[in-house]
Scaffold this active site. Structure first.
Site, PDB file in Angstrom:
ATOM      1  N   LYS A  89      51.392 142.150  85.970  1.00 27.53           N
ATOM      2  CA  LYS A  89      50.387 143.204  86.178  1.00 27.53           C
ATOM      3  C   LYS A  89      49.676 143.521  84.865  1.00 27.53           C
ATOM      4  O   LYS A  89      48.446 143.648  84.830  1.00 27.53           O
ATOM      5  CB  LYS A  89      51.054 144.467  86.736  1.00 27.53           C
ATOM      6  CG  LYS A  89      51.548 144.319  88.162  1.00 27.53           C
ATOM      7  CD  LYS A  89      52.091 145.637  88.667  1.00 27.53           C
ATOM      8  CE  LYS A  89      52.771 145.473  90.014  1.00 27.53           C
ATOM      9  NZ  LYS A  89      53.548 146.637  90.423  1.00 27.53           N
TER      10      LYS A  89
ATOM     11  N   HIS B  75      62.207 118.257 108.962  1.00 27.46           N
ATOM     12  CA  HIS B  75      61.278 117.133 108.854  1.00 27.46           C
ATOM     13  C   HIS B  75      60.502 117.168 107.546  1.00 27.46           C
ATOM     14  O   HIS B  75      59.566 116.397 107.358  1.00 27.46           O
ATOM     15  CB  HIS B  75      60.332 117.131 110.061  1.00 27.46           C
ATOM     16  CG  HIS B  75      61.063 116.932 111.351  1.00 27.46           C
ATOM     17  ND1 HIS B  75      61.106 115.740 112.017  1.00 27.46           N
ATOM     18  CD2 HIS B  75      61.837 117.785 112.069  1.00 27.46           C
ATOM     19  CE1 HIS B  75      61.858 115.864 113.112  1.00 27.46           C
ATOM     20  NE2 HIS B  75      62.313 117.101 113.159  1.00 27.46           N
TER      21      HIS B  75
ATOM     22  N   GLU C 127      64.274 140.140  94.135  1.00 28.97           N
ATOM     23  CA  GLU C 127      63.838 141.232  93.270  1.00 28.97           C
ATOM     24  C   GLU C 127      65.026 142.078  92.815  1.00 28.97           C
ATOM     25  O   GLU C 127      65.010 142.673  91.744  1.00 28.97           O
ATOM     26  CB  GLU C 127      62.816 142.104  94.013  1.00 28.97           C
ATOM     27  CG  GLU C 127      61.627 142.473  93.165  1.00 28.97           C
ATOM     28  CD  GLU C 127      60.551 143.231  93.941  1.00 28.97           C
ATOM     29  OE1 GLU C 127      60.878 143.988  94.871  1.00 28.97           O
ATOM     30  OE2 GLU C 127      59.368 143.058  93.604  1.00 28.97           O
TER      31      GLU C 127
HETATM   32  O1  PA5 Z   1      60.382 146.555  96.332  1.00 31.11           O
HETATM   33  C1  PA5 Z   1      59.488 147.046  95.670  1.00 31.11           C
HETATM   34  O2  PA5 Z   1      59.671 148.096  95.017  1.00 31.11           O
HETATM   35  C2  PA5 Z   1      58.104 146.427  95.577  1.00 31.11           C
HETATM   36  O3  PA5 Z   1      58.018 145.276  96.353  1.00 31.11           O
HETATM   37  C3  PA5 Z   1      57.066 147.413  96.054  1.00 31.11           C
HETATM   38  O4  PA5 Z   1      57.382 147.810  97.359  1.00 31.11           O
HETATM   39  C4  PA5 Z   1      55.666 146.807  96.045  1.00 31.11           C
HETATM   40  O5  PA5 Z   1      55.340 146.411  94.746  1.00 31.11           O
HETATM   41  C5  PA5 Z   1      54.639 147.792  96.548  1.00 31.11           C
HETATM   42  O6  PA5 Z   1      54.664 148.964  95.784  1.00 31.11           O
HETATM   43  P1  PA5 Z   1      53.981 150.295  96.276  1.00 31.11           P
HETATM   44  O7  PA5 Z   1      54.682 150.764  97.496  1.00 31.11           O
HETATM   45  O8  PA5 Z   1      54.139 151.263  95.137  1.00 31.11           O
HETATM   46  O9  PA5 Z   1      52.533 149.975  96.540  1.00 31.11           O
END
Ligand code: PA5
Length: 423
Positions: free
Chosen positions: A413, A298, A277
């Protein structure tokens, strides 16, 4: 505590070639002058974390002591992976201390949610909902379902068993928590989800699960000190970041994070989110992938050994996992396994690692970086996680991308909301 072996990494450049770039990017992290500079709160966090809130978390555990045997942790992505990775690494997959932690809010699967509802029928439950935005769909769906379950089960006492970790002032979860009177803990504005394990996001569930969160923060603090040097020759976190860039430039588009213990699988999942990410944007980045050996030898071993030469491996080896077993002798020896009688299984695993390293690196010509961590204690966990934060921030800045945003995640989303009929 943590050492890195680059001798099989097949790097054809010196770390020193990157010294000036590393120093510049170190400034981005420490002076908050780089891309996404609103989100570098995690850099100083091991020093600056809110000690009052930390004590409140310890007091929460005291207040709830004896009242629960099950902790439901409701969150996804950065609001979930760090705590789960910590729990499994530190406590193993089947802890016997009377507290079971179940992760929800990370899926739309009705099958999974139904299984959890059935599983907790006779349990004494506390529920920690975690969301920075307070609007994440997976988390919101599960939270509504389990909030209602808690209210049916505990009536007016439900609010004393529900804990919300969210923004300090904004968002629907904060509004709901205030209205219901839940205990709330804060996700700081300047720390994004995947860098948040040392905040209440990780600390509340870990404390409730009997993890020594003081030791964990001490480990992070030690890592802060050890990885604060701007000189790449003196900083293993920056060396790992530079090695990634060298291998990326050589055409290796994928990094396989390899562990040798099944209880480290979630560390790999956490690591994949952190690097994937943070780095995968603007058409750039190394694909983070993972395997647990020898199990996956494996299944994936053939591809790694002889398939397309597109990946390198980063082996995450924990030198002392605590438990060990001695392989028994058998008088009849029909299975011909007596050649291992009296040997420790930790030694067998170590030999598997050495043999695999030689097969992949020497024969298969797959570059291998090996990271050794001393043990699987809470202290070492804190140390290791901070190491990867630092390496990831540096790796992204060297690549020229913002380590702290995730604009691409919004695309699915939007498409999904349209189909779901959300305004
Ligand atoms: O690293 C990130 O920002 C994301 O993985 C968020 O943590 C994830 O989408 C969850 O978001 P939130 O804490 O707003 O529910």
């Amino acid at each position: 505590m943590l050492t890195i072996d680059f001798k099989n990494a097949k790097l054809d450049k010196n770390f020193n070639d990157y010294a000036a770039d590393v120093e510049r990017c170190h400034g981005y992290l420490h002076d908050k002058t780089g891309l996404g500079n609103d989100f570098v709160g995690w850099v100083e966090w091991p020093n600056s974390y809110d000690k009052e809130e930390f004590d409140r978390i310890l007091a929460l555990k005291e207040r709830l002591a004896g009242k629960y045997d099950t902790v439901l942790v409701c969150g996804i992505g950065g609001s979930y992976l760090g705590a789960r990775a910590a729990l499994e690494m530190i406590k193993g997959l089947y802890p016997d201390d009377g507290v079971e932690v179940i992760f929800i809010g990370n899926t739309f699967s009705a099958s999974y949610i139904s299984q959890v509802l059935k599983h907790i029928e006779d349990k004494e439950v506390v529920l920690n909902v975690i969301s920075k935005s307070g609007t994440t769909t997976e988390t919101s769906i599960s939270f509504r379902i389990f909030k209602q379950w808690m209210e049916n089960r505990y009536g007016a006492d439900a609010k004393n068993r529900i804990i919300a970790t969210t923004d300090k002032a904004r968002g629907t979860l904060k509004a709901l928590a205030d209205k219901e009177g839940y205990d709330t803990y804060v996700i700081p504005d300047d720390i994004g989800g995947r860098y948040s394990v040392f905040t209440a996001v990780g600390l509340v569930p870990l404390a409730l699960a009997n993890v020594d969160i003081k030791a964990l923060m001490d480990g992070a603090k030690k890592a802060y000190d050890d990885f604060a040097n701007k000189d790449v020759n003196e900083n293993p976190a920056y060396q790992y970041a530079v090695a990634r860039r060298i291998l990326d430039d050589k055409g290796y588009g994928a990094e396989m994070f390899v562990t040798y213990h099944l209880q480290l699988t979630m560390i790999a999942e956490w690591w994949k989110q952190l690097f994937g990410e943070s780095e995968g944007k603007d058409g750039k980045g190394i694909l983070p992938t993972s395997a647990c050996f020898s199990t996956d030898l494996h299944s994936l071993g053939q591809f790694i050994q002889e398939g397309r030469k597109m990946l390198y491996e980063t082996v995450f080896a924990i030198d002392d996992m605590g438990a060990d077993l001695v392989f028994p002798s058998d008088d009849e020896n029909i299975d011909n396994m007596n050649y291992l009688a009296g040997k420790k299984l930790s030694w067998v695993n170590e030999m598997a690692m050495e043999g695999t390293l030689s097969a992949h690196s020497d024969v298969g010509e797959v570059p291998n970086i090996v990271i050794h961590l001393k043990d699987n204690s809470a202290y070492s966990f804190g140390y290791m996680m901070y190491f990867f934060f630092k390496a990831c921030g540096m790796s992204c800045y060297l690549l020229g991308v913002n380590p702290f945003n995730q604009p691409g995640v919004e695309v699915y989303k939007k498409k999904m909301f349209k189909l779901l009929g959300k305004e």
